[in-house]
Every structure is written in C-alpha cells, then in structure tokens.
Design an enzyme around this catalytic site. Structure first.
Site, short mmCIF file in Angstrom:
data_model
loop_
_atom_site.label_atom_id
_atom_site.label_comp_id
_atom_site.label_asym_id
_atom_site.label_seq_id
_atom_site.Cartn_x
_atom_site.Cartn_y
_atom_site.Cartn_z
N GLU A 80 -5.95 3.03 3.36
CA GLU A 80 -6.50 3.59 4.59
C GLU A 80 -7.98 3.96 4.43
OE1 GLU A 80 -5.10 3.50 7.34
OE2 GLU A 80 -2.96 3.36 6.98
N ASP B 135 0.84 -1.19 0.00
CA ASP B 135 0.00 0.00 0.00
C ASP B 135 0.88 1.24 0.00
OD1 ASP B 135 0.87 -0.77 2.51
OD2 ASP B 135 -1.13 -0.95 3.35
#
Length: 384
Positions: free
Chosen positions: A135, A76
C-alpha cells in the site's frame, strides 16, 4: 499438516483479518504466517525471513522434482489506516487499521496454494513471496533492489492476484496488456510574496498562481493525450493562506498521476513540468514541482504468459473466467513485472463495498475456489 480444509482456511483468514498492520510494521502478521507455514510439510522447502531490508517479509522455496523453471507467486501482507465498520465478530483488533483492500484474502489463498504444493511436490521450483508494504513504501521495489531474487530465489516468471468485489466469488478476471495503472505522486510548491489584501500591487498572490496552474493542468488530459489512451491527473489537496485579509505568499498542491503505460505517465510528467515553468514565468514566482513514482509502475502483463493463463481459464470447466477492463488503481506488483515476465489477475470476492472501504466484506467462498483454480493453472503451466 495435510491439506488445509475450507474451515481451516477461513479460520486463518479471520485471524489475519484481526491483526492488520501498516507497511513495514507487519510483525504479528509475519509471525503468524511463519507459525502456519511451519506446520506444513517442509521436506522439500526452505523458509527465509528476517531480511535486513524487509524484516517482515517471508519467502518460501519449494524444490521441484524435475525443475525446468522457477515460478514465483507473490502476495501482499499489509493493511490500511481505515477504521473498520463491518460489525463482524472477527473485526480488527488494531484501532484505526483494517484489511480494507483484502490482503487477508490474498495471504490465505497463497497459504492454500503453498500447502497444496508442499503436499504434492511440483515439477518446477516454486518461490512464494509474502511481501510487506504494497500500500505504501514500495515493498516489491525494495526487495528487488536489495537482491532478494537472486540465484535459486530468482523466478523465471511471476504471478499474483488482487481481489475484486465486482466479480462473482471465485471468478478469475484478467486481460491482455495493462491490468492496473501506474501511479506517481506530484507535489507543487508556489512561492511568491505575501501582503495586505488592500494592497495587492505590493504582493504576489500564490492562490491565483496555483489556481491558474490547476486550470491549465486540466487541458493536459483533454488536449495532450491520445483520447484512445487513458490518463488521470487529480490534485486532492491545496494549502494556502492563513487569514482572509492577507494575500497568500505561498501555496502547495498535492496530487496523483495515473496512466496505463509508463510512456503515458512520463508524457504527463513532461507536460506538468512545462505548465509549471509557464506559470512561474507568467506570475513572476517560483514554482517547484516534485514527482515520486517509487515502485508503482503500471501492471503490464506479459503477453505470452497472460495468453496462456487466459486460455487455461477459458478451457477449465471449474473456473469462471471474466475478461476485465483496465483499472486506474495502483499496485506495486507492476515494479516486479518490469523486472520479470509475469501476470497479475483478479479473484472475484462478490461484495457490495469497494476496495479501501471500511465495510469491505469479501465472500469467503472465493478462497477455496481461487486456490483450486490457481493450483490447476500452475500444474498446467508446468507441462506447457
């Protein structure tokens, strides 16, 4: 570019740390990733970026020399809306944004693994996914639904890591079953009738209705869920009323549900629906309840692949392996693991501060240790 040195990897991580960006806005991060990757040996590789649905994503595919499968590796790339308080010389240059979850470490490790297998062509195909929006905004789910993982870009199995401040630097942590809980947002709106505080009989107080809802919700975990299993319901926001002497005719609750299996989450959702229906009937009001899980499913590791990873780590003399407990934090890699067999594991970064903290300062020695352990595992996987 030959193999990245430890000092070069640390320099990369520190640059990434200085340019944190929020979900779906990781343009500087994407450009820097492409800059670094473009200096590597791409003789057997292909880069994809500027995807229509994920313009900040970067994918790299390495053609194996004798492929039996395609192995996916995901990292990520987004950051958090946190004001950094580390005092580091390479602190965030972007106000109110910080890599407070360690995604700068994640990206650097991924670049190190990619660089290694570009120099030493692997037997199997490898697909690296530098994923935006972990997120928030469900980057993994968006990628899957937009058909990113099709044809030669489709992995047969997927791997990814998350840094862990509670583990020694460079240690690998994992477990059979669920590593991260699934998360679901829940919003509840109560609609009654406002009125003067002196005449409650002419109003319908939604502070009372919302309060009773919260009290009844507490029994879901204690009385509707198997105590051997785990679940969490937290309402962190309550809004109602405007002034002390006016009865609130509406109220809103916002919260989160967490469970270690999707079955658990769905059970909690059903019970919340039932409680909401009961409150509406008891207080003669309207109760609207809304759920949003998106891509944040439980990170349920594939049994066979996880057993192989754990066995390798325990036998590998250069890897420190620690069996870990499940965590109630969420991770959108769970969505990809619901579509592809795979495993997520921890990389220890030995820090006194916790994830999402403004003072998170991972031990950078974890980078090289993590790269080396994962490289050895992937080479092992390609022959077993």
């Amino acid at each position: 570019m030959t193999q990245l040195t430890t000092s070069e990897l640390i320099q990369i991580r520190r640059h990434l740390h200085q340019i944190p960006e929020l979900a779906m806005h990781e343009t500087q991060t994407r450009d820097y990733l492409i800059e670094v990757i473009s200096q590597m040996n791409l003789d057997h590789a292909e880069i994809r970026d500027q995807l229509s649905a994920l313009p900040t994503a970067v994918l790299v595919r390495i053609e194996g020399r004798d492929p039996q499968r395609t192995i996916g590796y995901r990292t990520d790339i987004d950051a958090l809306p946190v004001d950094e308080q580390t005092g580091l010389p390479y602190t965030s240059r972007h106000p109110h944004i910080m890599h407070a979850c360690g995604h700068d470490i994640h990206m650097t490790v991924a670049l190190g693994i990619l660089n290694y297998f570009l120099e030493y062509q692997p037997r199997d195909n490898l697909v690296f996914f530098f994923q935006p929006a972990e997120e928030s905004k469900n980057g993994g789910k968006v990628a899957y639904e937009q058909g990113v993982f099709q044809d030669k870009w489709r992995p047969d199995e997927f791997y990814g890591l998350h840094d862990n401040p509670d583990l020694p630097a460079g240690a690998i942590g994992c477990r059979m079953g669920t590593l991260f809980a699934g998360t679901t947002e829940v919003n509840v709106d109560f609609i009654g009738q406002s009125g003067h505080a002196a005449f409650p009989q002419d109003a319908n107080d939604m502070v009372v209705a919302a309060s009773q809802f919260i009290n009844q919700v507490q029994t879901i975990i204690s009385r509707s869920i198997n105590p051997i299993e785990s679940g969490v319901i937290t309402f962190g926001l309550m809004q109602a009323g405007t002034i002390r002497n006016v009865i609130a005719g509406s109220a809103r609750l916002e919260g989160t549900i967490r469970g270690l299996t999707q079955v658990m989450i769905e059970r909690i959702v059903d019970r919340l629906q039932q409680v909401a229906t009961g409150i509406a009937s008891s207080y003669d009001c309207e109760v609207n309840i809304e759920f949003n899980q998106g891509g944040y499913l439980p990170v349920e590791n594939n049994p066979a692949l996880t057993e192989r990873l754990i066995k390798f780590c325990k036998q590998d003399s250069e890897t420190e392996f620690i069996e870990t407990a499940p965590a109630m934090t969420g991770e959108d890699f769970g969505y990809l693991l619901s579509k592809f067999p795979g495993t997520m594991f921890w990389l220890g970064v030995d820090d006194n501060s916790q994830l999402h903290s403004a003072t998170l300062t991972p031990d950078e020695s974890s980078i090289n240790k993590g790269i080396n352990s994962i490289n050895r595992f992937l080479e092992f996987r390609m022959t077993h």
